[in-house]
Scaffold this motif. Structure first.
Motif, short mmCIF file in Angstrom:
data_model
loop_
_atom_site.label_atom_id
_atom_site.label_comp_id
_atom_site.label_asym_id
_atom_site.label_seq_id
_atom_site.Cartn_x
_atom_site.Cartn_y
_atom_site.Cartn_z
N VAL A 235 1.09 -1.15 0.03
CA VAL A 235 -0.02 0.18 0.02
C VAL A 235 0.90 1.09 0.11
N LYS A 236 0.65 2.07 -1.03
CA LYS A 236 1.58 3.30 -0.92
C LYS A 236 0.63 4.65 -0.44
N GLU A 237 1.52 5.45 -0.17
CA GLU A 237 0.86 6.87 0.57
C GLU A 237 0.22 7.38 -0.73
N GLY A 238 -1.05 8.05 -0.20
CA GLY A 238 -1.91 8.63 -1.41
C GLY A 238 -2.69 7.89 -1.98
N GLN A 239 -2.34 6.33 -1.95
CA GLN A 239 -3.21 5.41 -2.69
C GLN A 239 -4.09 4.59 -1.80
N SER A 240 -5.11 3.71 -2.26
CA SER A 240 -5.75 2.92 -1.40
C SER A 240 -5.68 1.44 -2.05
N LEU A 241 -6.04 0.36 -1.16
CA LEU A 241 -5.92 -0.88 -1.66
C LEU A 241 -7.14 -1.57 -1.09
N LYS B 110 -10.98 -1.51 2.81
CA LYS B 110 -10.22 -0.66 2.28
C LYS B 110 -8.88 -0.17 3.07
N ARG C 261 -5.42 2.31 3.63
CA ARG C 261 -4.81 3.43 3.33
C ARG C 261 -3.63 3.68 4.30
N GLN D 226 0.85 3.54 4.40
CA GLN D 226 1.97 3.05 3.76
C GLN D 226 2.14 1.74 4.41
#
Length: 237
Positions: free
Chosen positions: A153-159, A203, A205, A207
């Motif tokens: 999971v990357k900062e600014g994105q959601s998984l 969901k 969010r 990192q």
């Protein structure tokens, strides 16, 4: 102590111990071990923590551990259900672990019980009102039904992850339960999720890592029962 995954299909976890070392393992995980090793059980972390694991999270009251009392040796461990294994480093990163995913941990790793919110508990498969969380430093081995994969999971994105496929996740990640269907309105989403078996997701969010497995244990159990009902109906005819 050294953890090593051996085999490609339904692998085993091989743990090499020096004299005096111990490895914590899930109940019934031991497959084989050298004669200098001893298999024991204890209420790790005290009576209250052991009760919490048993009553709140349906984990074993007595945790099994293998100790190299007489000399060095190796032990083979396997999950209770068929599937892959992953070894996670615990220390800078701590992890939340889904029900049934824990396999083994080095002695310096503690397993604690942490509470979840009401919505996550009622609709998620990640562990009900309470989930297991790691603490301390060392390594932990987790297993999943089928093959296992690590997602970042990357900062600014959601998984978005179907909760039935969740194995473990970075404790620093923020997560919320969602009904990911095309139907509008809460009632429509709930009905569609019950009819299709899809739509309840988590969901994430922030990192960190999320570990998922290819098979859904709950869905597989439902499929087995469905086949039994079909067989009975055919025999009655």
């Amino acid at each position: 102590m050294r953890f090593e995954i051996t085999g490609s299909v339904d692998p085993l976890l091989s743990v090499t111990l020096e004299k005096g070392e111990k490895v914590l393992a899930e109940s019934n995980a031991m497959v084989a071990m050298d004669g200098d090793l001893s298999l024991k059980g204890r209420s790790r972390g005290g009576i209250m923590k052991s009760l919490a694991r048993k009553l709140l999270n349906d984990e074993s009251f007595f945790q099994q551990y293998v100790e190299a009392e007489k000399g060095p040796g190796s032990v083979l461990l396997a999950p209770n259900i068929p599937g892959d294994i992953r070894i996670l480093d615990v220390g800078e990163r701590q992890y939340m672990v889904s029900d049934g995913a824990f396999l083994a941990a080095t002695e310096e790793v503690e397993l604690e019980v942490k509470s979840q919110g009401l919505g996550r508990a009622l609709l998620g498969d990640s562990g009900g009102f309470f989930v297991m969380a790691t603490d301390g430093h060392g390594q932990i081995a987790v297993s999943g039904f089928g093959s296992v994969r690590e997602l970042e999971v990357k900062e600014g994105q959601s998984l978005i992850v179907d909760n039935g496929h969740l194995v473990a996740w970075d404790a620093s990640l923020d997560y919320e339960l969602s009904l990911n269907t095309s139907h509008s309105g809460l009632f429509g989403k709930l009905v569609n999720s019950q009819i299709t078996g899809e739509g309840i997701v988590l969901k994430f969010r922030g990192q960190g890592k999320v570990i998922v497995c290819s098979r859904n244990k709950g869905g597989f159990i439902d499929w087995i029962f469905a086949q039994e009902k079909t067989d009975k109906a055919v025999k009655n005819d």
